[in-house]
Design an enzyme around this catalytic site. Structure first.
Site, mmCIF file in Angstrom:
data_model
loop_
_atom_site.group_PDB
_atom_site.id
_atom_site.type_symbol
_atom_site.label_atom_id
_atom_site.label_comp_id
_atom_site.label_asym_id
_atom_site.label_seq_id
_atom_site.Cartn_x
_atom_site.Cartn_y
_atom_site.Cartn_z
ATOM 1 N N LYS A 345 0.827 -1.209 0.000
ATOM 2 C CA LYS A 345 0.000 0.000 0.000
ATOM 3 C C LYS A 345 0.861 1.260 0.000
ATOM 4 C CE LYS A 345 -4.348 -2.009 1.351
ATOM 5 N NZ LYS A 345 -5.323 -2.336 2.379
ATOM 6 N N ARG A 379 -3.347 -10.214 4.951
ATOM 7 C CA ARG A 379 -3.752 -10.220 3.540
ATOM 8 C C ARG A 379 -2.569 -9.724 2.720
ATOM 9 N NH1 ARG A 379 -6.139 -6.723 -0.151
ATOM 10 N NH2 ARG A 379 -7.717 -7.650 -1.506
HETATM 11 C C1 8Y7 Z 1 -8.071 -4.661 1.882
HETATM 12 C C2 8Y7 Z 1 -9.153 -5.398 1.404
HETATM 13 C C3 8Y7 Z 1 -8.249 -4.283 -0.230
HETATM 14 C C4 8Y7 Z 1 -7.775 -4.727 3.271
HETATM 15 C C5 8Y7 Z 1 -9.627 -6.257 3.485
HETATM 16 C C6 8Y7 Z 1 -5.391 -3.470 -1.774
HETATM 17 C C7 8Y7 Z 1 -10.251 -5.700 -0.802
HETATM 18 C C8 8Y7 Z 1 -6.610 -2.682 -1.793
HETATM 19 N N1 8Y7 Z 1 -7.501 -3.981 0.846
HETATM 20 N N2 8Y7 Z 1 -9.919 -6.194 2.178
HETATM 21 N N3 8Y7 Z 1 -9.252 -5.149 0.084
HETATM 22 N N4 8Y7 Z 1 -8.587 -5.557 4.025
HETATM 23 N N5 8Y7 Z 1 -10.360 -7.030 4.299
HETATM 24 O O1 8Y7 Z 1 -4.319 -2.817 -1.741
HETATM 25 O O2 8Y7 Z 1 -6.874 -4.102 3.830
HETATM 26 O O3 8Y7 Z 1 -5.373 -4.688 -1.827
HETATM 27 S S1 8Y7 Z 1 -8.054 -3.675 -1.851
#
Ligand code: 8Y7
Length: 400
Positions: A345, A379
């Site tokens: 990020k 994640r």
């Molecule tokens: C997150 C996310 C994204 C996160 C959860 C990216 C879909 C942006 N970020 N879902 N999604 N937590 N639960 O950089 O931090 O992957 S999208």
């Protein structure tokens, strides 16, 4: 030399271990351990009369409480307060508070719930269809499978379903415990995607992957209609960046009895990075979690399936993101597993002055910090590397 030193004792279990190591009478362990674990609890907008009672009871137990000056002079009706003391002192004061008026009873039960939740540590299990994710055993990795043409880090790479499925299988082989499939870009400023277009992107991949991959598949969507079809197609977790705020989502999750990731976001993807503002970011995200969990519970969602996510980068400045990572421990009292997604990020890019494809080390540093502060699920894009970093962090946690 007496080798006088400060011992890092984080919880009741650590305290018991520390006391036992002196070789004291075993009967003394449960008596002394609660005296050497100290907690500071923050409560918002407590009735001033209750705040004064709490201060008195905590003082009489040997702890204390900080209350707003106006509460003492009765010029303000309520006060944000800090309550602090050892386990033993808190328990003693709680016993008294539960017989007092002005909301003291509810406050006592909130505090005792928080203390009980802390003792649970990371010992959580998620039931996903027929599979169980034993989060207490080690940190789990959620591998990101992005089906968007414009994701900032891997946009357009997995647009055709066959290569998307292959990437999902590869992440599972590298140690992913969940594969998170998403079709709508949530990058700052992104416009929403139509339901039909999202279905065309996401459903074939979930259908093909869920049958083969051997780990649960989550669907990254805030639209109940898409989530329902994704669950029919084999997904068994809902990853909701809107935290069950969209109409019908909580009811769907309840009806299907699947785990749900409740993520915090200020604003919507379109406007969230315009001017994120908080008084106290961790406190406000904490309140959001409490409210969402309560509403979800009312809609029939099983508390044991709720996973909480502070939503790194979603309506937050770099400063907010770092503060949330540093204060992730503030959410431990909620008694639910935490998921953190910091991978690649932009707040990492800003510190390192590097583009998205060169943020691996920064992402691993954030992941390890999150794990040490209590996260259960990370994640990530780089599954093999993240799994290795988390394995080491897990050993450090276990050794502490
Ligand atoms: C997150 C996310 C994204 C996160 C959860 C990216 C879909 C942006 N970020 N879902 N999604 N937590 N639960 O950089 O931090 O992957 S999208």
């Amino acid at each position: 030399m007496y080798n006088t030193r400060v011992l890092a004792i984080r919880d009741l279990r650590g305290a018991e271990e520390g006391v036992r190591c002196t070789g004291c009478d075993p009967g003394g362990v449960p008596i002394m351990a609660p005296k050497l674990v100290h907690h500071t609890l923050g409560l918002d907008r407590v009735d001033s009369r209750a705040a004064l009672i709490i201060k008195q009871e905590m003082l009489s137990a040997g702890g204390d409480a900080a209350v707003c000056r106006g509460a003492l002079g009765r010029t303000s009706r309520c006060s944000d307060i800090l309550v602090f003391g050892t386990r033993k002192q808190l328990w003693r004061a709680l016993g008294k508070l539960s017989h007092q008026p002005f909301g003291c009873q509810d406050i006592a039960s909130e505090i005792s719930a928080v203390l009980a939740n802390l003792d649970r540590g990371r010992d959580f299990t998620l039931r996903c269809g027929g599979r169980r994710l034993e989060l207490g055993k080690r940190t789990h990795i959620m591998g990101i499978l992005n089906l968007t043409p414009d994701s900032f880090s891997d946009g357009g790479r997995f647009l055709d379903p066959a290569s998307a499925v292959a990437h999902g299988l590869r992440m599972a082989a590298e140690g992913a415990d969940i594969i998170d499939v998403g079709g709508e870009s949530t990058r700052p400023g992104a416009a929403p995607l139509s339901l039909a277009a999202e279905e065309r992107r996401v459903l074939p991949v979930i259908r093909a992957l869920a049958g083969k991959v051997g780990v649960p598949v989550s669907v990254d969507t805030y639209k109940p209609a898409l989530a329902a079809k994704a669950l029919d197609a084999g997904a068994s977790i809902v990853n909701d960046i809107f935290g069950l705020r969209r109409r019908g989502m909580a009811r769907l999750v309840a009806r299907r009895d699947v785990p749900v990731i409740i993520m915090h976001m200020q604003g919507t993807p379109r406007d969230m990075q315009k001017a994120p503002q908080y008084g106290d970011v961790a406190g406000e995200v904490h309140r959001f979690f409490l409210e969402r969990m309560e509403r979800a519970h009312e809609a029939g969602v099983d508390r044991e399936g709720m996973v909480l996510d502070p939503g790194i980068g979603f309506g937050k400045t770099s400063g907010h993101n770092f503060e949330l990572l540093a204060r992730l421990g503030d959410f431990r009292g909620l008694g639910r597993p935490m998921l953190v997604g910091a991978s690649r990020k932009s707040f990492i890019g800003r510190v390192l002055d590097l583009p998205a494809d060169r943020r691996l080390e920064g992402s691993l540093a954030a992941a390890v910090a999150a794990v040490l502060n209590g996260a259960s699920i990370i994640r990530a894009h780089d599954v093999a590397e993240t799994a290795r970093a988390c394995r080491v962090a897990d050993e450090i946690l276990a050794a502490g």
